[in-house]
Design a protein around this motif. Structure first.
Motif, PDB file in Angstrom:
ATOM      1  N   PRO A  56      17.048  46.863  26.393  1.00 54.57           N
ATOM      2  CA  PRO A  56      18.298  46.953  27.156  1.00 54.57           C
ATOM      3  C   PRO A  56      19.280  45.843  26.769  1.00 54.57           C
ATOM      4  O   PRO A  56      18.881  44.708  26.509  1.00 54.57           O
ATOM      5  N   THR A  57      20.557  46.190  26.747  1.00 52.48           N
ATOM      6  CA  THR A  57      21.593  45.240  26.330  1.00 52.48           C
ATOM      7  C   THR A  57      21.537  43.938  27.110  1.00 52.48           C
ATOM      8  O   THR A  57      21.662  42.847  26.534  1.00 52.48           O
ATOM      9  N   GLU A  58      21.310  44.032  28.419  1.00 52.06           N
ATOM     10  CA  GLU A  58      21.304  42.814  29.226  1.00 52.06           C
ATOM     11  C   GLU A  58      20.156  41.879  28.836  1.00 52.06           C
ATOM     12  O   GLU A  58      20.273  40.649  28.945  1.00 52.06           O
ATOM     13  N   LEU A  59      19.037  42.441  28.356  1.00 56.38           N
ATOM     14  CA  LEU A  59      17.920  41.597  27.930  1.00 56.38           C
ATOM     15  C   LEU A  59      18.196  40.967  26.562  1.00 56.38           C
ATOM     16  O   LEU A  59      17.775  39.832  26.296  1.00 56.38           O
ATOM     17  N   VAL A  60      18.913  41.690  25.701  1.00 59.57           N
ATOM     18  CA  VAL A  60      19.324  41.104  24.422  1.00 59.57           C
ATOM     19  C   VAL A  60      20.220  39.902  24.689  1.00 59.57           C
ATOM     20  O   VAL A  60      20.038  38.821  24.114  1.00 59.57           O
ATOM     21  N   LEU A  61      21.184  40.067  25.596  1.00 57.54           N
ATOM     22  CA  LEU A  61      22.089  38.973  25.933  1.00 57.54           C
ATOM     23  C   LEU A  61      21.337  37.814  26.584  1.00 57.54           C
ATOM     24  O   LEU A  61      21.642  36.643  26.325  1.00 57.54           O
ATOM     25  N   SER A  83      22.225  49.732  19.554  1.00 57.55           N
ATOM     26  CA  SER A  83      23.125  50.680  20.204  1.00 57.55           C
ATOM     27  C   SER A  83      24.558  50.168  20.143  1.00 57.55           C
ATOM     28  O   SER A  83      24.813  48.980  19.921  1.00 57.55           O
ATOM     29  N   ALA A  84      25.492  51.083  20.387  1.00 55.04           N
ATOM     30  CA  ALA A  84      26.905  50.713  20.397  1.00 55.04           C
ATOM     31  C   ALA A  84      27.182  49.736  21.534  1.00 55.04           C
ATOM     32  O   ALA A  84      27.972  48.795  21.385  1.00 55.04           O
ATOM     33  N   GLN A  85      26.535  49.938  22.671  1.00 58.62           N
ATOM     34  CA  GLN A  85      26.726  49.049  23.816  1.00 58.62           C
ATOM     35  C   GLN A  85      26.276  47.629  23.486  1.00 58.62           C
ATOM     36  O   GLN A  85      26.965  46.658  23.790  1.00 58.62           O
ATOM     37  N   ALA A 120      27.799  56.342  16.784  1.00 57.95           N
ATOM     38  CA  ALA A 120      28.501  55.468  17.723  1.00 57.95           C
ATOM     39  C   ALA A 120      28.219  54.001  17.411  1.00 57.95           C
ATOM     40  O   ALA A 120      29.113  53.151  17.502  1.00 57.95           O
ATOM     41  N   THR A 121      26.975  53.712  17.028  1.00 55.11           N
ATOM     42  CA  THR A 121      26.614  52.335  16.708  1.00 55.11           C
ATOM     43  C   THR A 121      27.335  51.871  15.447  1.00 55.11           C
ATOM     44  O   THR A 121      27.844  50.747  15.380  1.00 55.11           O
ATOM     45  N   PHE A 125      30.164  48.762  14.760  1.00 54.22           N
ATOM     46  CA  PHE A 125      29.996  47.672  13.792  1.00 54.22           C
ATOM     47  C   PHE A 125      31.318  46.950  13.536  1.00 54.22           C
ATOM     48  O   PHE A 125      31.340  45.782  13.149  1.00 54.22           O
ATOM     49  N   GLU A 126      32.438  47.663  13.737  1.00 50.91           N
ATOM     50  CA  GLU A 126      33.741  47.043  13.491  1.00 50.91           C
ATOM     51  C   GLU A 126      33.941  45.813  14.368  1.00 50.91           C
ATOM     52  O   GLU A 126      34.561  44.839  13.958  1.00 50.91           O
ATOM     53  N   LYS A 127      33.411  45.872  15.590  1.00 56.07           N
ATOM     54  CA  LYS A 127      33.540  44.726  16.499  1.00 56.07           C
ATOM     55  C   LYS A 127      32.819  43.504  15.939  1.00 56.07           C
ATOM     56  O   LYS A 127      33.250  42.365  16.132  1.00 56.07           O
ATOM     57  N   LEU A 128      31.698  43.748  15.249  1.00 49.70           N
ATOM     58  CA  LEU A 128      30.936  42.640  14.666  1.00 49.70           C
ATOM     59  C   LEU A 128      31.579  42.152  13.371  1.00 49.70           C
ATOM     60  O   LEU A 128      31.597  40.944  13.099  1.00 49.70           O
ATOM     61  N   MET A 129      32.113  43.073  12.592  1.00 54.84           N
ATOM     62  CA  MET A 129      32.755  42.670  11.338  1.00 54.84           C
ATOM     63  C   MET A 129      34.010  41.848  11.575  1.00 54.84           C
ATOM     64  O   MET A 129      34.412  41.050  10.728  1.00 54.84           O
ATOM     65  N   ALA A 130      34.616  42.014  12.746  1.00 52.14           N
ATOM     66  CA  ALA A 130      35.871  41.329  13.045  1.00 52.14           C
ATOM     67  C   ALA A 130      35.724  39.813  13.075  1.00 52.14           C
ATOM     68  O   ALA A 130      36.712  39.096  12.879  1.00 52.14           O
TER      69      ALA A 130
END
Length: 253
Positions: A56-61, A83-85, A120-121, A125-130
């Motif tokens: 889950p995203t919250e556990l990654v964070l 995931s995209a989230q 979607a993921t 990736f664009e958000k990470l490449m930025a």
């Protein structure tokens, strides 16, 4: 000398050839301290990926916050994002880290051919490449991301890996926002045991950057490390086996 603290955000590989397992091994052998935020658990071997369970995203964070707040970070390596989230959330958190080099390996497909990212993921990736310092796609991944122009579009650097190219020579190209910077060419190492090459290369580069090396030097050392690891592949499994571990590499790199 302070040990470089490398945060790895990636998926686990139960077969030990790629993913978090390859990342931790690489960072450690190159003299860094590896920390992890695991994005996915896979049932995986040299033949393919049999199952994937996304964390889950919250556990990654939470994993990221735990180590960033206490130990600190000198460089980040991003691999399988899950995931995209999670991609969006990780991008938002890392964007506030100042002066920390970030190496993004846009993992889409495993060496075995198994898909590790949906549409979607990949779009996320664009958000990470930025804000990535360096993006390390292979040729099919580079095409899916939009070609060499992504270096200009996102004001980043791209290491276009040539392992999927044809012919006896393998060529990697470093491209910056203003165009080509450097080209490396070597004879292709003839082995089926290439599982984890992308993960290992990106982690090796991140370690170099975290240790204060400039980008070209970090890439050159990482490429030498991967080539030595390929030559030491123990031949495990019935498919694309893991590479070897150059135990003495850091002593003479």
């Amino acid at each position: 000398m302070k040990v470089a603290r490398i945060l790895i955000i990636a998926g686990s590989d139960s077969g030990g050839g790629a993913g978090i397992q390859a990342d931790v091994r690489t960072v450690t052998l190159l003299g860094g301290h590896a920390m992890t935020a695991i994005t996915a658990i896979t049932a995986q071997n040299t033949l393919g990926v049999q199952a994937v369970h996304l964390v889950p995203t919250e556990l990654v964070l939470a994993q990221m916050e735990s180590v960033i707040g206490d130990i600190g970070v000198d460089a980040v390596k991003i691999g399988m994002i899950g995931s995209a989230q999670t991609a969006a959330a990780v991008a938002e958190r890392l964007a506030v880290l100042e002066g920390v080099p970030i190496v993004f390996d846009p993992v889409m497909v495993a060496t075995s051919g198994s898909a590790l990212a949906d549409e979607a993921t990949v779009a996320a990736f664009e958000k990470l490449m930025a804000f990535a310092t360096l993006v390390t796609p292979n040729l099919p991944e580079l095409e899916a991301l939009g070609g060499e122009e992504v270096a200009i579009r996102f004001a980043t650097h791209v290491l276009a890996k040539g392992g999927h190219g044809e012919g006896p020579m393998l060529t990697d190209r470093l491209i910056g926002p203003r165009g080509a910077i450097k080209v490396w060419s070597n004879a292709r190492i003839d082995t089926p045991h290439t599982h984890g090459t992308g993960c290992t290369l990106a982690s090796a580069i991140a370690t170099g950057l975290g240790q204060g090396m400039d980008m070209v030097d970090a890439i050159e050392r990482a490429r030498k490390y991967v080539r030595e690891a390929l030559s030491l592949a123990p031949g495990l499994g019935h498919g694309h086996g893991p590479m070897g571990a150059p135990l003495e590499f850091h002593a003479h790199a």
